[in-house]
Design an enzyme around this catalytic site. Sequence first.
Site, mmCIF file in Angstrom:
data_model
loop_
_atom_site.group_PDB
_atom_site.id
_atom_site.type_symbol
_atom_site.label_atom_id
_atom_site.label_comp_id
_atom_site.label_asym_id
_atom_site.label_seq_id
_atom_site.Cartn_x
_atom_site.Cartn_y
_atom_site.Cartn_z
ATOM 1 N N HIS A 308 52.908 28.737 -28.131
ATOM 2 C CA HIS A 308 53.774 29.341 -28.434
ATOM 3 C C HIS A 308 54.610 29.070 -29.440
ATOM 4 O O HIS A 308 54.922 30.364 -29.979
ATOM 5 C CB HIS A 308 55.261 28.156 -27.444
ATOM 6 C CG HIS A 308 54.651 28.345 -25.937
ATOM 7 N ND1 HIS A 308 54.879 27.721 -25.087
ATOM 8 C CD2 HIS A 308 54.999 29.990 -25.046
ATOM 9 C CE1 HIS A 308 55.452 28.528 -23.827
ATOM 10 N NE2 HIS A 308 55.111 28.888 -23.721
ATOM 11 N N GLU A 549 46.548 54.718 -8.430
ATOM 12 C CA GLU A 549 45.696 53.982 -8.592
ATOM 13 C C GLU A 549 45.048 53.901 -7.194
ATOM 14 O O GLU A 549 43.589 53.519 -7.651
ATOM 15 C CB GLU A 549 46.633 52.830 -8.388
ATOM 16 C CG GLU A 549 47.222 52.503 -10.390
ATOM 17 C CD GLU A 549 48.463 51.149 -9.824
ATOM 18 O OE1 GLU A 549 48.292 50.292 -10.204
ATOM 19 O OE2 GLU A 549 49.662 51.094 -8.619
ATOM 20 N N ASP A 573 43.171 50.818 -12.858
ATOM 21 C CA ASP A 573 43.000 49.717 -10.996
ATOM 22 C C ASP A 573 42.478 51.106 -10.363
ATOM 23 O O ASP A 573 41.603 51.118 -9.923
ATOM 24 C CB ASP A 573 44.571 49.714 -10.410
ATOM 25 C CG ASP A 573 44.713 48.485 -10.580
ATOM 26 O OD1 ASP A 573 43.992 47.475 -11.053
ATOM 27 O OD2 ASP A 573 46.179 48.247 -10.334
ATOM 28 N N CYS A 620 48.080 56.369 -17.597
ATOM 29 C CA CYS A 620 49.399 55.130 -18.415
ATOM 30 C C CYS A 620 48.047 53.762 -18.920
ATOM 31 O O CYS A 620 48.454 52.686 -18.436
ATOM 32 C CB CYS A 620 50.150 54.047 -17.643
ATOM 33 S SG CYS A 620 50.397 54.515 -16.531
#
Lengths: 843, 99
Positions: A308, A549, A573, A620
């Site tokens: 983190h 997709e 996808d 995209c």
Amino acid sequence: MTQSARMAPEFTFVCPLPNGFHARPASHLANVANDFISESVLTNLRNGSVANIKSVLSIIAADIRWNDECSVRVHGSDEQVASSALRRFVGKDLPAFDEPLTNVLPDPTTGRLPRSLRSAGLKAYFGLPVSRGIARGRAVVLRTIEIQSEPLGRNGLEPIRESERVKQSVAATLSRIRGKLQGHVSGIEAGILQAHLAILGDVSFMNKLLERVEQGHSAARAVMDAGEFFSDLLRKSENPYTRERALDIQDICLELLEDVQGPRSSSSVELKEPSTIIAENLTPQQLLALDRKWISALVLESAGTTSHTVILARSLGIPTLVGAKNIGELAPGQDVLVDANRGFLLPESTDVVRRFYEREAKTLERRRAALASYAMRPAVTSDGRVLEVAANVSSAEELTTVFQNGADGIGLFRTEMLFLGREAAPSEEEQFQVYVEAVRAANGKPLILRTIDVGGDKPLPYLNLPQERNPFLGYRGVRMYPEHQELPEAQLRAILRASAFGAIQLMVPMVSAVDEILWIKARIAQVQEDLSSRSISFDRSMRVGMMIEVPSVAFILDQLGRELDFFSIGTNDLSQYFLAVDRDNSRVAGLSNAKHPGFLSFLRQIVAGVHKHRKWIGMCGDMAADLRNLPLLVGLGLDEISVPATEIPIVKERIARLTVPDCQKLLFEATRCQSVSAVESFLDRESNEASRSLLDRELVLLDGEIDSKEEAIRDIVDALYVQGRTDEPDRLEEAIWTRESIYSTGLGHGFAIPHCKTEVVNASSIGILKLPRPIDWGALDGEPVEFVILLAAREPDSNGAHLRVFSKLARSLMNEEFREQLLEAQDREAVLSQLNQQFEGTG
Amino acid sequence: MRIVAVTACPTGIAHTYMAAARLEKTAKDLGHEIKVETQGALGIENALSESDIRQAKVAIFAVDIGIEGRDRFKGVHIIEVPLREAITNTRAIFERIQG
């Protein structure tokens, strides 16, 4: 062992996960166990570790590796059902949690300095860059906070009083964190706080604390012991991500300690000037406690890339190196330079270093300015076709940077990031705030919000989604909306309300049939009606579209085109479904390639099908992010491509050199290639970039401040970089010097002709440098050099016409008259005209 | 004198051609007839034919790397020099031939 425990159901299993039982499967197993009243205990038979299955920490701590045999015992009123549920999970669902092995990171200690710094014999500390940038600052060496080093408090205390103190401080810390979460924190900080909440709420953690106080230890001592115990266990894990959670445990324990003991006096360091923070490791809170204004860079000895602290440093834009060895020997207060673009720290500032980084700063600025001239305008091909270049984002915080990079809009806002890694779904109000913040940042530019896309691969604890063998073919995206109506409904309301503030467009993921669109549209209409009746404003003409997709939709575009305003192709996808390849399966992942000729034909059909309805279509996926694909995308006739924000300027620059007919022809040829590799080599060969002219005005340098051969070569390399002719100046420099090491390219009479054949130039190029003062080049005749001609031939294509120019130029340099004309040329035009006369009739 | 030559350098984009130009110029200045085959990034150019080689008194190899078709020169007097010699010390090479 009690009577009932012996009779309790028990079974064994063998861990099927090559990466071991890491955080993700552990949290799912704990979720299953927590559905029942019975206690379940797991024993790792390899190491004897015993874990409470209701605790994620405890499961992780058992360090269950691949092929470890484990036994599970369940005990309680519903032990039979609980046992069979757990058994089903480990037998059926667990294997699906396999993850590809984490990429082996390069060993940072074998790094190299750029050639022109290397020759200066500098000492350097190499590290892996995890957040880019170059910065100078005084070394501030922070000691690692050892929990053990804290004052311990007395032992032999009243356990009841101490356990109350522990419980109170846990409760206080929990409420403090929840309070922080309600205030203004970035998405990254919120993620960290959520993780801390999970640890504080973990039953094993609390049990460990209480166990220690019951043994007569003070509350403070209990916190230290628990912290040490769990961070030790996590650090022993084979999974790097799990190991780095140890820092979070330390962070929490430090916070609990402050609560039971009062604040530590020595805990904070006050920075007063630009400082490079040097530490073995740092907790997120320690980093946040420092004054951001004075942190110039962060260098950690620990090698973790997903802690983190690192994530936070990246979000704060602090140049950061990890895995740097021996940095403990650096003297506090020493002036150091951190190059987190390349991955090293230089402890001394010599003249060579100073000059190198001054040049570098100018070069980066010139490159930035060259790109900015494209970035801030619409992307237009050289024959005038406009293509929107938008950005993909996952949070509203990214938007400011995204638009500074020249985004024409947001092509994909992944809203699911708002939903992941938390205890409950975000409320309509919380979402509304985020969407409004985003649409305000977009400032009139289009913002495409993709509605929540979760499922088996991105599970939400509060949805209780079933584990699936094949989540990518399963219950995800729009498919789960009808069953979990409250989720899309709250989101649609939040989005519609936010639409009153700007150009929001709504995009639906994972659509495979028209029904799903009709369902969503009906819900939208309902929400609109409700908002109207309450006089809440929204944009009635908000555009609604979908992701492409699932291959089936390519064949019902007529039906979909009547219902929707726009489409966006998710190539990751779409290609995996189209090519029947699981991208996470390393044995077949290589087959998933958007450059498959069949896939390219498919894309062409989709774009034509959408444009037939005069609807807008963008892309995209990762395919859009690869610069080499740009001509194909322009050839497809897409209206928009959405790419990572940092790529936007260079994408726009490259588009400006393309023409539509050339790209269409290229795409057509590519669809006729035999294979992916044939398409790739075809694109390489026909690269539009490679057809740039060999030489242009900007590559003639007449007024450099050059002191050495190193600087001369670097100066020309930098000019090529500024012009976008190479994206890897260090490697180009290295290639030139590799040739130089055979024998000097100083050919005599004051001329040098450094050269190389390399894949790191996008276009074969000639760079010219006329030196104000002659410099030593180790030339064949021993004379200093005053005129440098650098030739960089692009491999693999090595365009014949370009090579002929190189050979002609080389021959001409043997001609005294030509050399004298070059030396006499006073300005860029004169040099160019001399050279062009030589090239005439060539290529 | 009829001379043939072959030039070849590691990258094949500059020195191969510079050496060829120097050999041609110097030969002309000294009154020799020369044909120079270049083996560079463009492949073999100005290739020497069997009769070119047969008619030559001497063959100059100004090369830094192995060359193609070396067996064509069987029975011909060969002078082999590092390529840079052909650029810096061209006349010396011709002096060796005459001497």
